[in-house]
Write a protein that holds these residues in place. Structure first.
Motif, short mmCIF file in Angstrom:
data_model
loop_
_atom_site.label_atom_id
_atom_site.label_comp_id
_atom_site.label_asym_id
_atom_site.label_seq_id
_atom_site.Cartn_x
_atom_site.Cartn_y
_atom_site.Cartn_z
N GLU A 288 0.83 -1.20 0.00
CA GLU A 288 0.00 0.00 0.00
C GLU A 288 0.87 1.26 0.00
N GLY A 289 0.54 2.19 -0.89
CA GLY A 289 1.26 3.45 -0.97
C GLY A 289 2.51 3.42 -1.82
N GLU A 290 2.84 2.29 -2.43
CA GLU A 290 4.01 2.23 -3.30
C GLU A 290 3.70 2.84 -4.66
N TYR A 291 4.77 3.26 -5.35
CA TYR A 291 4.69 3.80 -6.70
C TYR A 291 5.70 3.02 -7.52
N ILE A 292 5.20 2.05 -8.29
CA ILE A 292 6.04 1.09 -8.98
C ILE A 292 6.03 1.34 -10.47
N GLY A 293 7.21 1.29 -11.09
CA GLY A 293 7.33 1.37 -12.53
C GLY A 293 7.69 0.02 -13.12
N ILE A 294 7.18 -0.25 -14.32
CA ILE A 294 7.55 -1.46 -15.06
C ILE A 294 8.13 -1.02 -16.39
N MET A 295 9.36 -1.45 -16.67
CA MET A 295 10.03 -1.09 -17.92
C MET A 295 10.48 -2.36 -18.63
N GLY A 296 10.59 -2.28 -19.94
CA GLY A 296 11.05 -3.41 -20.73
C GLY A 296 10.93 -3.11 -22.21
N ALA A 297 11.72 -3.81 -23.01
CA ALA A 297 11.69 -3.61 -24.45
C ALA A 297 10.35 -4.04 -25.03
N SER A 298 10.06 -3.59 -26.24
CA SER A 298 8.87 -4.03 -26.94
C SER A 298 8.90 -5.55 -27.07
N GLY A 299 7.81 -6.20 -26.65
CA GLY A 299 7.76 -7.65 -26.70
C GLY A 299 8.30 -8.34 -25.46
N SER A 300 8.69 -7.55 -24.47
CA SER A 300 9.27 -8.14 -23.25
C SER A 300 8.23 -8.77 -22.34
N GLY A 301 6.97 -8.36 -22.50
CA GLY A 301 5.90 -8.89 -21.66
C GLY A 301 5.32 -7.89 -20.69
N LYS A 302 5.84 -6.65 -20.68
CA LYS A 302 5.38 -5.67 -19.69
C LYS A 302 3.91 -5.29 -19.88
N THR A 303 3.48 -5.12 -21.12
CA THR A 303 2.08 -4.77 -21.38
C THR A 303 1.16 -5.95 -21.08
N THR A 304 1.60 -7.14 -21.43
CA THR A 304 0.83 -8.34 -21.09
C THR A 304 0.66 -8.46 -19.59
N LEU A 305 1.73 -8.19 -18.85
CA LEU A 305 1.68 -8.23 -17.39
C LEU A 305 0.64 -7.24 -16.87
N LEU A 306 0.67 -6.01 -17.38
CA LEU A 306 -0.30 -5.01 -16.94
C LEU A 306 -1.72 -5.43 -17.30
N ASN A 307 -1.89 -6.00 -18.48
CA ASN A 307 -3.23 -6.43 -18.90
C ASN A 307 -3.77 -7.53 -18.00
#
Length: 255
Positions: free
Chosen positions: A33-52
């Motif tokens: 609770e209260g964290e501010y987390i960033g997710i970074m990665g190259a195109s195709g790395s899986g970051k958008t899939t993870l968010l979805n």
């Protein structure tokens, strides 16, 4: 602090047995609770899939995702819709505001659906608008606002129901540098003053430098993690660039 999000050993496959792609490969992490987390990665790395998957837009193939102790991988139908409406807030790159509604009406819509009394809606909308410095546009329609104003309205809409978790997908992607900085300052206000828990996917190192912790995704796995700690934003930015360089990224346009 209590855990808002727990991602437990999740996998995500696309395609058939003859042509199977593993987008997420046994990822696990927690967000308090209260964290501010960033997710970074190259195109195709899986970051958008993870968010979805976390946002319930997509479904995991294996593993579990817990939000406030609720296993969202098991929710379906109206229960899933209600959970998404009440527990999650969304900030998209392209704003997703309704053109036929004013800023006030866009922000208030979720509260109206939840049948919150009109007086309370008025007070809550004006309170969040003041904190995000958009009071002057409450009676304007999206076409009358700048990109930065529209994104701050979208941020207010995401916050108005006091969700457990705010999910931001490239929130500065469509903004110029000045508008992006104003939005990031607003999101920092949401995190620090309103204790909003934020999980943000971004390709941009400057945007990521506002976070308290960053997860780097590579080939569907967590490759590295940075915690800001007591670093200045400039020092944290430099550390982000170091990891990006290690991954072979371009430091002027990070991922």
């Amino acid at each position: 602090m209590s855990s808002v999000l727990k991602v437990d050993n999740i996998e995500k496959y696309y395609g058939s047995k003859a042509n199977l792609t593993k987008a997420i490969d046994r990822i696990s992490f927690e967000v308090e609770e209260g964290e501010y987390i960033g997710i970074m990665g190259a195109s195709g790395s899986g970051k958008t899939t993870l968010l979805n998957c976390i946002s319930t837009i997509d479904h995991v193939t294996a593993g579990n995702i817990m939000i406030n102790g609720m296993d969202i991988t098991k929710l379906k139908g109206k229960h899933l819709s209600r959970f998404r409406r009440e527990e999650l807030g969304f900030i998209f790159q392209d704003f997703n505001l309704l053109d036929t509604l004013t800023a006030f009406e866009n922000i208030a819509l979720a509260l109206t659906i939840m049948k919150i009394p009109a007086r309370e809606i008025e007070d809550r909308v004006r309170s969040i608008a003041e904190k995000l410095m958009i009071t002057e546009v409450l009676n304007k329609y999206p076409y009358q606002m700048s990109g930065g104003q529209k994104q701050r309205v979208a941020s207010a809409r995401a916050m108005i129901t006091n969700p457990s978790l705010i999910l931001a997908d490239e929130p500065t992607g469509a903004l110029d540098s000045k508008a992006a900085r104003m939005l990031l300052d607003s999101m920092e206000t949401m995190n620090v003053e309103l204790n909003a828990t934020i999980l943000m996917v971004t390709h941009d190192a400057f945007t990521a430098s506002y976070c308290k912790r960053i997860l780097f995704i590579k080939d569907g796995k967590i490759f590295n993690e940075l915690v800001r700690g007591n670093d200045s934003r400039k020092r944290f930015f430099d550390r982000i660039i170091e990891v990006v360089t290690l991954l072979g990224g371009d430091s002027t346009n990070v991922f």
